[in-house]
Design a protein around this motif. Structure first.
Motif, PDB file in Angstrom:
ATOM      1  N   LYS A  33       0.716  -1.174   0.007  1.00 22.09           N
ATOM      2  CA  LYS A  33       0.250   0.092  -0.169  1.00 22.09           C
ATOM      3  C   LYS A  33       0.895   1.264  -0.022  1.00 22.09           C
ATOM      4  N   ILE A  34       1.781   1.120   0.866  1.00 17.60           N
ATOM      5  CA  ILE A  34       2.814   2.154   1.025  1.00 17.60           C
ATOM      6  C   ILE A  34       3.564   2.580  -0.263  1.00 17.60           C
ATOM      7  N   ARG A  66       2.773   1.699  -3.196  1.00 19.17           N
ATOM      8  CA  ARG A  66       1.893   2.056  -4.466  1.00 19.17           C
ATOM      9  C   ARG A  66       1.788   3.775  -4.200  1.00 19.17           C
ATOM     10  N   SER A  67       1.500   4.299  -3.166  1.00 21.19           N
ATOM     11  CA  SER A  67       1.466   5.702  -3.001  1.00 21.19           C
ATOM     12  C   SER A  67       3.000   6.522  -3.509  1.00 21.19           C
ATOM     13  N   CYS A  68       3.729   5.732  -2.986  1.00 19.92           N
ATOM     14  CA  CYS A  68       5.264   6.299  -3.355  1.00 19.92           C
ATOM     15  C   CYS A  68       5.430   6.120  -4.868  1.00 19.92           C
ATOM     16  N   ASN A  93       3.004   6.419  -6.975  1.00 23.54           N
ATOM     17  CA  ASN A  93       2.256   7.309  -7.739  1.00 23.54           C
ATOM     18  C   ASN A  93       2.799   8.921  -7.538  1.00 23.54           C
ATOM     19  N   GLY A 100      -0.826  13.608  -2.041  1.00 27.32           N
ATOM     20  CA  GLY A 100      -0.010  12.490  -2.091  1.00 27.32           C
ATOM     21  C   GLY A 100       0.953  12.308  -1.148  1.00 27.32           C
ATOM     22  N   THR A 102       0.093  11.868   2.396  1.00 31.60           N
ATOM     23  CA  THR A 102      -0.391  10.437   2.740  1.00 31.60           C
ATOM     24  C   THR A 102       0.810   9.742   2.894  1.00 31.60           C
ATOM     25  N   ILE A 103       2.201  10.140   1.950  1.00 28.68           N
ATOM     26  CA  ILE A 103       3.339   9.243   2.141  1.00 28.68           C
ATOM     27  C   ILE A 103       3.991   9.598   3.446  1.00 28.68           C
ATOM     28  N   GLN A 155       2.175   7.744   6.254  1.00 29.26           N
ATOM     29  CA  GLN A 155       2.309   6.098   6.219  1.00 29.26           C
ATOM     30  C   GLN A 155       3.922   5.795   6.343  1.00 29.26           C
TER      31      GLN A 155
END
Length: 839
Positions: free
Chosen positions: A132-133, A135-137, A139, A166, A169-170, A173
């Motif tokens: 999940k993390i 994917r955030s990175c 993006n 974004g 969020t990172i 996380q």
């Protein structure tokens, strides 16, 4: 195999392993045909714990869109269910037949299955969270590339607006993930890289804004802004890639860090007397050890290792000497040449079988003395270099800013700018090289501090060319406010990193060496100023020398502040405060007297007044060094304990020490710790005694792991031995905390607390691994081998951590008041590690 890279996983596995270890012990009781109690209740307790875990796992699975997790998690449920059924079956079977072979097998297999299944379930869930993390990175990583296509101010604003959510969020996380990791170096790395991303945003937006502002009217200037933009994008992308790499790591072993990368140090289970691996201090420690060992060497391997270790010290010293002042470099290279000649002569004697000759013994003594001399010279030269290089850390930036902002019609505008640019770049690289040399020297014994020193030094040298690009755009467009704002941001970032570097350098430089080097520099500057006043009548050169002297004195005040902040000794702090005030009062009169002497070149009384004021300033700086040196003297030791009563039974002799066998990493790590404990007297030293007991227990575990005959004969033995090792480690942590809390030196206190922070985690892992090892059977050699490898890694980490605690605690003992509780723990500061810390 279990993994322990997060606190959550470890907190779940520990109680499960604790319960299963009891079942494994009962299994052995059954194997020996002993009557065992009813295990229904313990089996139920294990079953309830893992069923609850499965319930949570199924809830997560029901809402997950992670295809890997959807595929990998159900088999772990099956593994745990089957294992639970085996345990229940074993419990029922023992009720009917206490000697049932199938029940014994079910008990061991069920215990192993619970551990494997639970560990796999936790790992599958954890890796899903990691993805999940990631994917955030990814993006954000992909979106950052858009910055290269932005063509207008509106697009810049839209880019920033889309980027920030974004990134937030990172940040959240990564913060949560770092807090959960058991590996401190991994956690630190994640925090560093996400901070780099966060700090890069305003710089990136500023560079993009400058670029779009200039691209249509001043394409050449736009290229400078573009360089800034591309560099920041590269930093951003690099940090995100590093975050993703670290997120996937599950190893309990520490990453080596920025210092290790700079010194090319490799992972090792050895300790170096409190010095960091790869540093000059560590290499000196190792060389001295081998020099001593070679006196009674039993093989040519010791001679070869001694020669290589000494040569490594000399090579490292040559590298560091490249950053020093010419006269210091020349002196050190001459000394290195002398040692090289002696090292070569000794090598030839050893190769020809004359390693025990009188000449060989004489050479070893001479080499040892010369290494001491080299170490002292390196420390003195390094402090002198720090004083010289960091005399005016932001002066070249200020000069560059002034030159870049000069009006278009200013005389000598371009030559002045080019000179300021070149001086700025050279000075930035000098500061970076000096700071890295300081870290590589081993003066800094705190790994976090040393790594941060290297990282910040590299940031300064990497930022300098970017500041120059921004200054060139400003120089070419002095009236452009957007370009001015961008340069200001770049310069502020550089200023921030330099301020940070100065604090790290001041905190890592030996304060006494710094003050003594400052005295010398101060005397040199004042003598030059006097010479220019009397002989050459050169007002400008005299003023520059006086300014340098004033800055040097001011820097001693900063170092004194660092030392005052570092101590909790109120009496010492009061002495420093008084000495600092005397320096503060002495600076202005020197400057005033200098102005009078410079403006009256033939007035001998004015020069005399300047000389007297200068001498008073030097004396006041010297008083700071005197106060620091006095503080270094070890405190009066506590009264010795009374001798034991005559009727006390004699203490049995210590067990004969065993040498580790080849290819025995556990035994080698334990042997290394035993060797380290010999630095101190074990008598009346509870911490050293506990460490030695730990090492001896680990030696026993090593034999068991290799399948050799020894003190451990059963699964119960290895489980109980692991618990005993953990108990000893708890005692060491407890005693070290007492010393740390009593230490009046915050830096030494922090070092102790940092190294003991590792031990509880590693010790907890040992208990789990011992249970894993105990559940392995002879018919599954592959899994038994994996368990042994885990045990090996853990043993090496634990033995090294304990050794680090001993050296850090010894160093902290120097600053423990003799009437405190910690003084009774008695870690006498008489080894090389204490010497390193005093320096």
């Amino acid at each position: 195999m279990p993994v322990f890279h997060t606190k959550v996983i470890q907190s779940v596995l520990e109680p499960v392993a604790q319960q299963l270890s009891q079942l494994v012990i009962l299994y052995e009781e059954a194997q020996a045909n002993h009557v065992i109690p009813d295990i229904t209740e313990p089996v139920k307790a294990v079953g309830a714990a893992v069923e609850n875990l499965i319930k949570v796992g199924k809830q997560s699975l029901s809402t997950s869109k992670d295809e890997v997790m959807i595929k990998d998690m159900p088999p772990t449920f099956d593994t745990v269910h089957i294992a639970c059924e085996q345990l229940v079956k074993a419990a029922e079977g023992f009720k009917e037949n206490a000697e049932s072979i199938s029940s014994k097998s079910d008990l061991l297999n069920g215990s192993r299955g619970i551990l494997n299944g639970t560990s796999q379930l936790l790992l599958v869930f954890d890796q899903s969270e990691v993805r999940k993390i990631v994917r955030s990175c990814e993006n954000v990583k992909e979106y950052i590339k858009v910055a290269e296509q932005v063509e207008s101010k509106e697009e810049v604003e839209l880019f920033e607006k889309n980027l920030l959510p974004g990134l937030r969020t990172i940040i959240q996380q990564i913060t949560n993930r770092a807090d959960d990791l058991t590996n401190l170096s991994h956690a630190t790395k994640l925090r560093e890289e996400v901070a780099q991303c966060q700090n890069s945003v305003p710089l990136l937006v500023s560079a993009m804004t400058a670029f779009v502002n200039l691209k249509s009217t001043k394409p050449q200037s736009a290229m400078d802004a573009q360089e800034n933009r591309n560099y920041i994008i590269y930093l951003f992308d690099n940090s995100l890639a590093e975050i993703i790499r670290v997120l996937y790591l599950t190893s309990p072993s520490e990453e080596m860090g920025a210092l290790a990368e700079a010194t090319s140090a490799s992972m090792t289970s050895e300790s170096y007397g409190g010095a960091l691996p790869g540093t000059l201090a560590a290499k000196l420690f190792h060389a001295r050890q081998l020099l001593a060992e070679s006196e009674n060497a039993k093989s040519d391997d010791v001679y070869k290792a001694r020669y290589k270790a000494t040569a490594a010290v000399l090579e490292h010293s040559k590298e560091l000497a490249e950053t020093f002042q010419p006269e210091d470099k020349s002196k050190i290279l001459k000394l290195i040449s002398e040692i090289e000649s002696m090292n070569e002569e000794l090598r030839k004697l050893e190769e020809n079988g004359e390693g025990n000759s009188e000449r060989a013994k004489e050479l070893r003594k001479l080499i040892a003395e010369k290494l001491d001399e080299l170490e002292a010279e390196m420390k003195r030269a390094l402090a002198k270099q720090v004083v010289h290089t960091f005399n005016n850390p932001l002066g070249p930036l200020n000069k560059l800013t002034e030159a870049a902002n000069a009006p278009p019609d200013a005389p000598e505008r371009e030559p002045n700018y080019k000179q300021a640019r070149d001086e700025f770049k050279e000075h930035a690289f000098d500061m970076s090289d000096t700071a890295i040399a300081l870290a590589k020297s081993g003066t800094v014994t705190d790994k976090e501090h040393a790594d941060e020193l290297v990282r910040t030094a590299k940031k300064v040298s990497n930022l300098a060319p970017q500041v120059i690009h921004a200054s060139k755009a400003l120089f070419d467009n002095p009236e452009n406010q957007t370009v001015k704002d961008h340069y200001t941001k770049m310069a502020e970032e550089y200023r921030r990193q330099v301020d940070k570097l100065v604090k790290l350098v001041d905190g890592g430089t030996d304060p006494v060496d710094f003050i003594r080097a400052s005295e010398t520099q101060l005397q040199h500057d004042l003598a030059k100023a006097k010479h220019y006043m009397e002989t050459e009548a050169n007002p400008k050169a005299a003023s520059e020398s006086v300014s340098s002297a004033a800055r040097t004195a001011t820097r001693t005040l900063a170092m004194t502040e660092v030392e005052m902040d570092n101590t909790e000794d109120l009496e010492y702090k009061a002495k420093l405060t008084e000495a600092k005030e005397n320096v503060t009062k002495s600076i202005a009169p020197v400057v005033v007297a200098a102005k009078a002497a410079i403006t009256q070149p033939n007035n001998k009384e004015a020069v005399k007044d300047f000389t007297e004021k200068g001498e008073k300033l030097v004396e006041s700086v010297k008083s700071i060094g005197d106060a620091m040196e006095h503080q270094r003297r070890p405190p009066t030791p506590p009264p010795e304990r009374p001798p034991p009563p005559q009727e006390a039974p004699p203490v049995p002799p210590p067990p004969e020490e065993e040498e580790p066998v080849p290819n025995d990493p556990i035994g080698f790590a334990a042997h290394q710790l035993i060797q380290d404990t010999k630095t101190w007297e074990e008598k009346e030293n509870d911490m050293v005694a506990a460490a030695k007991r730990m090492a001896q227990l680990m030696m026993q575990m090593s034999k068991f792991a290799r399948g050799e005959e020894g003190e451990l004969h059963s699964k119960k033995d290895i489980i109980m031995t692991a618990r005993r090792i953990v108990k000893e480690s708890d005692e060491i942590v407890k005693m070290a905390k007492i010393v740390a809390n009593s230490c009046t030196d915050k830096r030494l206190k922090r070092s102790v607390l940092q190294v003991i922070d590792k031990i509880p985690t590693i010790a907890t892992q040992l208990k789990i691994i011992a249970t894993v090892k105990a559940t392995r059977s002879a018919d599954d050699p592959e899994s038994d081998k994996e368990a042994t490898e885990m045990l090996t890694d853990n043993a090496q980490n634990l033995m090294k951590a304990v050794s680090e605690v001993l050296y850090a605690t010894e160093a902290a003992s120097i600053r423990v008041p003799p009437d405190s509780e910690a003084a009774s723990i008695r870690v006498p500061p008489d080894s090389e590690a204490a010497s390193i810390s005093r320096q």
